[in-house]
Design an enzyme around this catalytic site. Structure first.
Site, PDB file in Angstrom:
ATOM      1  CG  HIS A  40      -1.996   0.975   1.304  1.00  0.00           C
ATOM      2  ND1 HIS A  40      -2.399   1.752   0.254  1.00  0.00           N
ATOM      3  CD2 HIS A  40      -2.752   1.374   2.374  1.00  0.00           C
ATOM      4  CE1 HIS A  40      -3.347   2.584   0.650  1.00  0.00           C
ATOM      5  NE2 HIS A  40      -3.590   2.378   1.939  1.00  0.00           N
TER       6      HIS A  40
ATOM      7  CG  PHE B 138       5.318  -1.420 -12.003  1.00  0.00           C
ATOM      8  CD1 PHE B 138       6.556  -1.145 -11.438  1.00  0.00           C
ATOM      9  CD2 PHE B 138       5.052  -0.957 -13.290  1.00  0.00           C
ATOM     10  CE1 PHE B 138       7.524  -0.437 -12.147  1.00  0.00           C
ATOM     11  CE2 PHE B 138       6.010  -0.245 -14.003  1.00  0.00           C
ATOM     12  CZ  PHE B 138       7.246   0.015 -13.437  1.00  0.00           C
TER      13      PHE B 138
ATOM     14  CG  HIS C 129      -4.318   0.470  -8.189  1.00  0.00           C
ATOM     15  ND1 HIS C 129      -5.652   0.382  -7.870  1.00  0.00           N
ATOM     16  CD2 HIS C 129      -3.793   1.457  -7.424  1.00  0.00           C
ATOM     17  CE1 HIS C 129      -5.932   1.308  -6.962  1.00  0.00           C
ATOM     18  NE2 HIS C 129      -4.826   1.972  -6.658  1.00  0.00           N
TER      19      HIS C 129
ATOM     20  CG  ASP D 215       2.891   4.360  -4.074  1.00  0.00           C
ATOM     21  OD1 ASP D 215       2.082   3.426  -3.914  1.00  0.00           O
ATOM     22  OD2 ASP D 215       2.837   5.427  -3.441  1.00  0.00           O
TER      23      ASP D 215
ATOM     24  NE  ARG E 125      -5.059   8.842   0.372  1.00  0.00           N
ATOM     25  CZ  ARG E 125      -4.907   7.746  -0.389  1.00  0.00           C
ATOM     26  NH1 ARG E 125      -5.214   6.570   0.098  1.00  0.00           N
ATOM     27  NH2 ARG E 125      -4.435   7.829  -1.610  1.00  0.00           N
TER      28      ARG E 125
HETATM   29  C1  SDX Z   1      -1.449   2.083  -3.362  1.00  0.00           C
HETATM   30  O1  SDX Z   1      -6.167   0.785  -3.245  1.00  0.00           O
HETATM   31  C2  SDX Z   1      -5.678   1.948  -3.474  1.00  0.00           C
HETATM   32  O2  SDX Z   1      -6.332   2.853  -3.950  1.00  0.00           O
HETATM   33  C3  SDX Z   1      -4.227   2.117  -3.083  1.00  0.00           C
HETATM   34  C4  SDX Z   1      -3.562   3.407  -3.516  1.00  0.00           C
HETATM   35  C5  SDX Z   1      -4.170   4.592  -2.812  1.00  0.00           C
HETATM   36  O3  SDX Z   1      -4.124   5.693  -3.379  1.00  0.00           O
HETATM   37  O4  SDX Z   1      -4.608   4.439  -1.639  1.00  0.00           O
HETATM   38  O5  SDX Z   1      -3.694   3.564  -4.891  1.00  0.00           O
HETATM   39  C6  SDX Z   1      -2.085   3.399  -3.144  1.00  0.00           C
HETATM   40  O6  SDX Z   1      -1.420   1.294  -2.462  1.00  0.00           O
HETATM   41  C7  SDX Z   1      -0.925   1.743  -4.726  1.00  0.00           C
HETATM   42  C8  SDX Z   1      -0.326   0.298  -4.778  1.00  0.00           C
HETATM   43  C9  SDX Z   1       1.082   0.359  -4.177  1.00  0.00           C
HETATM   44  N1  SDX Z   1       1.613  -1.042  -4.066  1.00  0.00           N
HETATM   45  C10 SDX Z   1       2.594  -1.472  -4.852  1.00  0.00           C
HETATM   46  O7  SDX Z   1       3.113  -0.839  -5.767  1.00  0.00           O
HETATM   47  C11 SDX Z   1       3.062  -2.875  -4.497  1.00  0.00           C
HETATM   48  C12 SDX Z   1       3.223  -3.736  -5.755  1.00  0.00           C
HETATM   49  N2  SDX Z   1       1.893  -4.015  -6.300  1.00  0.00           N
HETATM   50  C13 SDX Z   1       1.312  -5.299  -6.033  1.00  0.00           C
HETATM   51  O8  SDX Z   1       1.602  -5.840  -4.798  1.00  0.00           O
HETATM   52  C14 SDX Z   1      -0.154  -5.384  -6.469  1.00  0.00           C
HETATM   53  O9  SDX Z   1      -0.221  -4.845  -7.713  1.00  0.00           O
HETATM   54  C15 SDX Z   1      -1.212  -4.780  -5.577  1.00  0.00           C
HETATM   55  C16 SDX Z   1      -1.153  -5.320  -4.200  1.00  0.00           C
HETATM   56  C17 SDX Z   1      -1.093  -3.298  -5.555  1.00  0.00           C
HETATM   57  C18 SDX Z   1      -2.564  -5.131  -6.181  1.00  0.00           C
HETATM   58  O10 SDX Z   1      -2.588  -6.450  -6.253  1.00  0.00           O
HETATM   59  P1  SDX Z   1      -3.957  -7.289  -6.455  1.00  0.00           P
HETATM   60  O11 SDX Z   1      -4.998  -6.496  -7.089  1.00  0.00           O
HETATM   61  O12 SDX Z   1      -4.289  -7.955  -5.166  1.00  0.00           O
HETATM   62  O13 SDX Z   1      -3.519  -8.324  -7.525  1.00  0.00           O
HETATM   63  P2  SDX Z   1      -2.556  -9.527  -7.258  1.00  0.00           P
HETATM   64  O14 SDX Z   1      -1.512  -9.165  -6.238  1.00  0.00           O
HETATM   65  O15 SDX Z   1      -3.399 -10.713  -7.005  1.00  0.00           O
HETATM   66  O16 SDX Z   1      -1.827  -9.587  -8.663  1.00  0.00           O
HETATM   67  C19 SDX Z   1      -2.436 -10.279  -9.728  1.00  0.00           C
HETATM   68  C20 SDX Z   1      -1.264 -10.915 -10.466  1.00  0.00           C
HETATM   69  C21 SDX Z   1      -0.433 -11.804  -9.539  1.00  0.00           C
HETATM   70  O17 SDX Z   1       0.191 -12.757 -10.356  1.00  0.00           O
HETATM   71  P3  SDX Z   1      -0.213 -14.316 -10.097  1.00  0.00           P
HETATM   72  O18 SDX Z   1       0.141 -14.616  -8.661  1.00  0.00           O
HETATM   73  O19 SDX Z   1      -1.717 -14.417 -10.333  1.00  0.00           O
HETATM   74  O20 SDX Z   1       0.599 -15.082 -11.093  1.00  0.00           O
HETATM   75  O21 SDX Z   1      -0.366  -9.901 -10.923  1.00  0.00           O
HETATM   76  C22 SDX Z   1       0.892 -10.043 -10.293  1.00  0.00           C
HETATM   77  C23 SDX Z   1       0.650 -10.900  -9.053  1.00  0.00           C
HETATM   78  O22 SDX Z   1       1.846 -11.578  -8.686  1.00  0.00           O
HETATM   79  N3  SDX Z   1       1.344  -8.727  -9.866  1.00  0.00           N
HETATM   80  C24 SDX Z   1       2.613  -8.367  -9.757  1.00  0.00           C
HETATM   81  C25 SDX Z   1       2.573  -7.035  -9.335  1.00  0.00           C
HETATM   82  N4  SDX Z   1       1.306  -6.629  -9.191  1.00  0.00           N
HETATM   83  C26 SDX Z   1       0.546  -7.692  -9.515  1.00  0.00           C
HETATM   84  N5  SDX Z   1       3.763  -9.050  -9.950  1.00  0.00           N
HETATM   85  C27 SDX Z   1       4.896  -8.369  -9.734  1.00  0.00           C
HETATM   86  N6  SDX Z   1       4.952  -7.082  -9.330  1.00  0.00           N
HETATM   87  C28 SDX Z   1       3.825  -6.381  -9.131  1.00  0.00           C
HETATM   88  N7  SDX Z   1       3.889  -5.131  -8.734  1.00  0.00           N
END
Ligand code: SDX
Length: 383
Positions: free
Chosen positions: A226, A263, A265, A316, A341
């Site tokens: 997050h 990367f 969301h 981010d 925030r």
């Molecule tokens: C914020 O919700 C909000 O509005 C948040 C925010 C706000 O303003 O409050 O926008 C701020 O928190 C932005 C997000 C910051 N976090 C990151 O950058 C951390 C990296 N991102 C990931 O952890 C992920 O993208 C999430 C947690 C942000 C979202 O993940 P989801 O929707 O739960 O999806 P998922 O993790 O299930 O991913 C789906 C697939 C997976 O692959 P499989 O396991 O199905 O093979 O996509 C892959 C994930 O592994 N994936 C990534 C990835 N993001 C998704 N793989 C590598 N790197 C990534 N960043």
């Protein structure tokens, strides 16, 4: 139960009139205004006012708001003492959480009955303003303390963003830097039911007080999935070093199944609506500080990762390198997110209080079947 939605993905938990996140149109509205327009035209104080009051302030209302905000910018001695008791190498998010906790304990002291601490809508609006005003000095003090520098006093002649930079660096920032920082605050301010905001609403729904809800939200925002992602992006940039090392680094990172911070969301699946505006600010900072190396690394990692995984940058990703160029310590990045925030969190706290229902979802049990203690004979009265 097949209707389990892990992570509450796709679950609509309640209504809100504060912001609208639309992944279909890749847009974000604060009280109906596109965030891009607000970030490019409004001082952050006006955006805070909009989130709390539902309308942009008139010139007169903004002037009054500024007087009230500037009256509460000073670092309170009790808050400074609370931070000073922490080890110098405490994480700044723990410092900020401690500071808000101290403010809450002081401001709700004497409320014998826990319900007295909840406060009226007017009291909570005033509390929100005071937290908004106080956080820059708290965040700035944390960075200066770690650098062995004394805190500087706030400046009443500077607006919110310029004063925040003054408090942190002890000198007046160039207008180019103030503009980029102000934009980042607006872009970070609010985003509907994200994890930290929903945490604040859950805590508020129990009739706990505003400060407890903000402390909980800070705890949620600290996580690298997050808010902690902006700090993690900078760590990644430093790990990679330069653009020509991106491909090799990414090979290894993906082989280790690492999440590439900055990367992806939960809601936006074709790119975060805020990124173009923050990227434009990063571009102005790259030019101002003459750091084309940062732009090259940013572009190379983005094109490599998007090309391989089709996962797009979130806010981010540009904000991390932007804050690094401005001179914030990497550990200070997520506290900056808190300072922005807190406006969204408190707007949601006020909204939850105005139309409350205890937030308490169900769970599907998947443990062992019912069983009994050998030899236990139940007392008829307990049946
Ligand atoms: C914020 O919700 C909000 O509005 C948040 C925010 C706000 O303003 O409050 O926008 C701020 O928190 C932005 C997000 C910051 N976090 C990151 O950058 C951390 C990296 N991102 C990931 O952890 C992920 O993208 C999430 C947690 C942000 C979202 O993940 P989801 O929707 O739960 O999806 P998922 O993790 O299930 O991913 C789906 C697939 C997976 O692959 P499989 O396991 O199905 O093979 O996509 C892959 C994930 O592994 N994936 C990534 C990835 N993001 C998704 N793989 C590598 N790197 C990534 N960043």
């Amino acid at each position: 139960m097949s209707d389990i939605k892990k992570g509450l993905a796709g679950v609509v938990a309640d209504e809100t009139s504060i912001s609208k996140v639309n992944p279909e149109t890749n847009s974000l509205l604060y009280r109906g205004y596109p965030v891009q327009e607000l970030a490019s035209t409004q001082p952050f104080e006006a955006v805070a006012y909009l989130l709390w009051h539902g309308e942009l302030p008139t010139d007169e209302q903004l002037a009054e708001f500024r007087v009230a905000e500037r009256a509460h910018r000073a670092l309170q001695p009790a808050v400074k003492a609370a931070i000073d008791q922490l080890p110098l190498d405490s994480h700044p998010m723990d410092e900020v959480r401690m500071a808000v906790d101290a403010i809450g304990a002081i401001e709700t002291a004497g409320s014998g009955n826990v319900l007295d601490a909840v406060g009226t809508p007017k009291e909570n609006l005033e509390r929100s303003l005071r937290l908004f005003a106080a956080l820059p000095a708290i965040v700035a003090y944390g960075q200066r303390r770690r650098r062995g520098l004394e805190p500087v006093d706030p400046r009443d002649d500077l607006d919110y963003a310029a004063n925040f930079l003054w408090l942190t660096f002890g000198e007046e920032a160039d207008p180019v830097v103030v503009e980029a920082f102000n934009r980042s605050m607006t872009l970070y301010a609010e985003h509907s039911f994200n994890a930290s905001t929903f945490t604040a609403r859950v805590i508020t729904s129990t009739l706990s007080d505003l400060y407890s809800a903000v402390v909980g939200a800070i705890g949620a925002l600290k996580g690298p999935l997050h808010g902690g992602a902006n700090e993690a992006v900078q760590h990644i940039f430093e790990e990679i070093g330069s653009a020509e090392k991106v491909a090799e680094w990414l090979d290894a990172a993906l082989a280790e199944k690492r999440k590439i911070m900055g990367f992806g969301h939960r809601v936006y699946k074709r790119g975060d609506s805020r990124v173009p505006t923050m990227k434009a600010s990063l571009d102005t900072l790259v030019e101002f500080y003459d750091r084309s190396d940062v732009a090259e690394l940013y572009a190379t990692l983005e094109s490599e990762f998007v090309g391989r995984k089709g996962i797009y940058p979130n806010l981010d990703y540009p904000s991390g390198p932007a804050y690094n160029l401005i001179g914030f310590d990497t550990l200070t990045f997520t506290p900056l997110f808190v300072a922005a925030r807190v406006t969204g969190w408190t707007a949601h706290i006020l909204e939850q209080q105005a139309s409350n229902a205890l937030i308490r979802p169900l769970s599907a049990y998947n443990g062992v079947d019912e069983r009994h203690i050998a030899g236990y004979v139940p007392d008829a009265a307990t049946l």
